[in-house]
Design a protein around this motif. Structure first.
Motif, PDB file in Angstrom:
ATOM      1  N   ASN A 144      -7.313   2.882  -8.683  1.00  0.00           N
ATOM      2  CA  ASN A 144      -5.995   3.528  -8.662  1.00  0.00           C
ATOM      3  C   ASN A 144      -5.361   3.603 -10.049  1.00  0.00           C
ATOM      4  N   ASP A 199       2.809  12.390  -1.650  1.00  0.00           N
ATOM      5  CA  ASP A 199       2.380  12.409  -3.059  1.00  0.00           C
ATOM      6  C   ASP A 199       3.330  11.504  -3.845  1.00  0.00           C
TER       7      ASP A 199
ATOM      8  N   GLU B  54      -7.710  13.883 -10.112  1.00  0.00           N
ATOM      9  CA  GLU B  54      -6.794  14.097  -8.984  1.00  0.00           C
ATOM     10  C   GLU B  54      -6.057  15.441  -9.132  1.00  0.00           C
TER      11      GLU B  54
END
Lengths: 532, 314
Positions: A144, A199, B54
């Motif tokens: 992440n 998001d 992303e």
């Protein structure tokens, strides 16, 4: 012209009409809040007033709302209104509970946090310990790429032994864990919201005192009071509206004319203007923001420590401070850590005073005649470019042939990462107010250490040992040695610690700027407005 | 006329296709990307790479280019990489805000500049002419950021006649909107007025000495008629051309004016987008600007033809 075709008068009239219509098109996008929210209700004697909307001139338009990635102080500021962490910093910079009602070390490797009860997310769901565990699992997952992940190094497991308890189990003791838990990017998110496909870079939903209403890029960021915030009396304000004001002068002018109630990043050139204004207050620190010149330490001639030290001795820090920041700040002749954070810092002051003769001597010993210093900086932020420019004079006086290239911010960051130039001039701040924060800069694997191509086993060992103990005296001793070692190896030259702060009208109350702990505007949560 | 229109519209279309393709490629040549902007200062290479993936920025450029054109043909300008909002949501009001500034400034520049230039030309080499010429040089020489900052300092802080206003739409508060409009418009108008006045003056001087004007005078026409009907009309042709050019200059100047006065127009939108490499926004704003400039030049050609039908504008 024949009939049926427009004649020249019609064309001219048509043009005029088009001009007028467009000019009066009315336009749109002001980013509005209900005017009724502006009303301030006076509090009881000695109590804060309630209501009103704080208008805030923000130095940058935030680029990212991610609760676990710090994308700059502007992003952190808005994120901390919407989310809570487990811990936070109070007005003195001391660690206090945020979502944590109780917290502390259970053993040397177990840190336990008890959560406040009746904490709700903005979507009405209730916070559970499972949400906290999930949040920290997200932060710890290297895929992440979170800012908080490296701060939590050593945390092996996060679990919820009961409905309101969270337990952190570490591979080895880490005294800095509370700082990591209080950091601006250690925020708790709703698992259901997260997994529901939101998001997190562009939307926000947390347990914080304000809900995110709307963002109009470059125009406004609007937040409204969250009525079910778990601290009963907070927030006092009905809302906060941020207006990105990138230009320093425009931001200060907007404050002086009360177009906005408060601004961040008061430019050094205007600190005295703000101080002299009886209608304004200024809160600031000289703990965090600093300037430096970094070297790519494996590239000649900067692979020779004597050359790096010569540059360090060629810099007149007092002159930089006076020229770049009109004296608002402190010269850095010692280590990175400020005296307000660690007592040993004062002992290191004076390590690198301006001494061009000694610099020339070192260069001679290193066999360098006429040192060429090719340096890059960014033109995008005055707090970085001004000290870089101010350093040129003293370097040239000391016989260093210095050239400075100014680049736009993202280009500059790419250049530094690619190590295109042998040296760079930057300004930044440690992540938190503990000497361990230096590991970002000089600890092996730290982002800055990578820019500098710096790695030293002894420094790494001292930093690791410092994290392993909670004995304050011993930590002081270890970090003192680590800073001494870094000063001796001189992978970078620290220049000045600048004064950095926020200014606001005197009717803005309850705001504080922690003198240590971390650079945070978390006090906006408890700010209130007096009737003007 | 219709042949002229078809030719000009065709040319405009080709120009827009070239501009759109060029801007797509050029913005990607700038070092740094949106992933770095959102990743934060202390992000590692791996963190930046994860965000880049992303955002889809790691895809081949030709694939992104095809997507861009496919979207454009559908009227879809894409989604901001930073705010996650549809560009079409934010672009129209920003363009309208900038056009409001620019068109009012341009209209004022024409309304003031043309009579002033004419007046100066009729007083050539006299005190009034020198005054206008001198003021013109000052107007052209003074950069907008200096003038804007000075106006802000004098009229907002020293003499708070026009304190800076939070931007509100004309629908929300017409008076506040118009007050906020004054200083940015004055800032933008100054240089353009000077350019148009100087162009009108020199063009008038040329036409006033032309044979047909002398003929008109010798026929005994009144001087006002000679000036208005015969000299000024012809003199306006280069003024109209320069007005089209001035529009592009004014759009460029709004970058600074919008920043100084906190006016949420397309230039500040573009500046922010460039700073964070928000490609869809950059492409959309540049394309809009190009469309406006092409449209205004087209309109200028039409006006020139209206003023003088003999002119072949293509």
């Amino acid at each position: 012209m024949s009939h049926g075709k427009p004649d020249r008068r019609q064309v001219l009239r048509g043009g005029a009409a088009l001009l007028g219509t467009t000019a009066l098109a009315g336009c749109a996008q002001a980013g509005g809040l209900d005017p009724a929210l502006d009303r301030v209700r006076p509090g009881a004697e000695g109590e804060p007033a309630r209501g009103g909307v704080l208008r805030f001139g923000l130095s940058t338009d935030p680029s990212n709302f991610h609760p676990h990635i710090s994308a700059g102080s502007a992003s952190d500021t808005v994120v901390q209104l919407v989310y809570n962490g487990l811990l936070a910093f109070d007005a003195d910079g001391e660690i206090v509970g945020d979502l944590a009602r109780e917290f502390g070390w259970d053993t040397d490797t177990r840190y336990e946090v008890t959560l406040h009860s009746e904490v709700y997310f903005h979507d009405g769901s209730r916070l559970t310990a499972a949400d906290v565990v999930h949040s920290f699992e997200l932060m710890l997952d290297p895929d992440n790429g979170t800012t908080t992940g490296p701060l939590l190094a050593g945390v092996e497991k996060v679990s919820a032994p009961s409905a309101d308890t969270v337990l952190f189990e570490l591979a080895e003791p880490n005294a800095t864990l509370p700082f990591a838990l209080a950091s601006r990017s250690a925020n708790v998110v709703s698992r259901a919201w997260w997994e529901g496909g939101a998001d997190p870079r562009t939307s926000m939903m947390g347990t914080g005192p304000f809900t995110f209403v709307e963002r109009i890029p470059g125009v406004s960021l609007t937040f409204e009071r969250f009525d079910r915030y778990f601290v009963p009396e907070l927030p006092y304000l009905n809302g906060i509206q941020f207006t990105p004001m990138i230009d320093d002068y425009a931001r200060v002018t907007a404050l002086r004319s009360a177009t906005v109630d408060m601004i961040d990043y008061v430019p050094a050139t205007h600190l005295d203007v703000v101080r002299r204004n009886p209608r304004l207050d200024l809160v600031s620190d000289t703990t965090f923001g600093f300037g430096c010149i970094g070297f790519v330490t494996d590239r000649p001639p900067f692979d020779d420590v004597r050359v790096r030290k010569a540059v360090a001795l060629s810099i007149d820090r007092k002159a930089i401070l006076d020229t770049a920041f009109l004296g608002n700040g402190e010269p850095m002749t010692g280590g990175l850590t400020a005296p307000s954070v660690a007592d040993y810092a004062n002992d290191l002051e004076g390590t690198y005073e301006y001494d061009p003769d000694q610099a020339a001597h070192l260069l001679k010993k290193a066999g360098v005649r006429g040192l060429d210093l090719s340096m890059v900086t960014t033109s995008s932020y005055s707090v970085i470019s001004r000290p870089a420019e101010a350093a040129l004079q003293s370097l040239r006086t000391a016989g260093v042939d210095v050239s400075l290239e100014r680049q736009e911010w993202l280009t500059f960051r790419d250049t530094v990462q690619a190590r295109t130039f042998p040296s760079f001039s930057w300004g930044t701040a440690p992540a938190y107010g503990d000497p361990d924060a230096m590991r970002d800069f000089v600890g092996t694997g730290g982002v800055w250490a990578d820019y500098l191509k710096f790695s030293d086993d002894k420094v790494d060992g001292l930093l690791a040992e410092g994290r392993r103990t909670r004995d304050r005296g011993l930590r002081e001793e270890l970090y003192h040695k680590a800073e001494e070692r870094v000063l001796d190896l001189c992978p970078w030259v620290l220049t000045v610690r600048r004064e950095q702060g926020e200014a606001f009208h005197t009717y803005v109350r309850g705001f504080f700027h922690p003198p240590k702990g971390a650079w945070t505007l978390i006090a906006l949560r408890q700010t209130w407005l007096e009737e003007r | 006329m219709s042949g002229f229109l078809v030719r000009r519209l065709g040319l405009a279309l080709v120009q827009l296709v070239v501009v759109a393709s060029l801007i797509f490629l050029l913005v990607r040549l700038i070092p740094g990307d949106a992933a770095r902007a959102v990743a934060g200062e202390i992000a590692t290479k791996e963190q930046v790479a994860a965000i880049r993936a992303e955002m889809g920025l790691d895809r081949p450029v030709w694939g992104q280019f095809l997507d861009f054109w496919a979207g454009l043909l559908r009227g879809d300008l894409g989604t901001s990489l930073i705010s996650g909002r549809e560009v079409m949501l934010d672009l129209p009001p920003r363009v309208a805000n900038s056009l409001e500034l620019v068109l009012i400034a341009l209209a004022l520049a024409v309304l003031i500049g043309v009579p002033l230039g004419r007046w100066a030309a009729l007083r050539a080499d006299r005190a009034g002419d020198h005054l206008v010429t001198g003021a013109g040089i000052l107007g052209i020489s003074l950069p907008v950021f200096v003038l804007g900052t000075l106006l802000l300092l004098v009229f907002s802080l020293w003499l708070p006649i026009l304190p800076p206003e939070r931007f509100v739409t004309i629908g929300q508060d017409p008076a506040a909107h118009l007050r906020a409009l004054v200083l940015p418009v004055v800032t933008l108008t100054a240089a353009s007025t000077a350019v148009i006045a100087r162009m009108t003056r020199s063009s008038m001087l040329e036409t006033l000495s032309a044979d047909y004007v002398r003929t008109a005078r010798s026929k005994g026409l009144a001087e006002t008629l000679v000036v208005r009907r015969h000299a000024l009309r012809t003199a306006l042709i280069p003024v109209v051309s320069i007005t089209g050019v001035e529009l592009a200059t004014l759009i460029g100047s709004t970058v600074l004016v919008e920043t100084i006065f906190g006016w949420p127009g397309m230039s500040s939108f573009l500046m922010n987008a460039v700073g964070s490499r928000d490609y869809p926004v950059i492409q959309a704003v540049v394309l809009s600007t190009a469309t406006i400039v092409i449209a205004v030049n087209f309109a200028a050609d039409l006006v020139i033809r209206a003023l003088d039908p003999r002119t072949e504008a293509v």
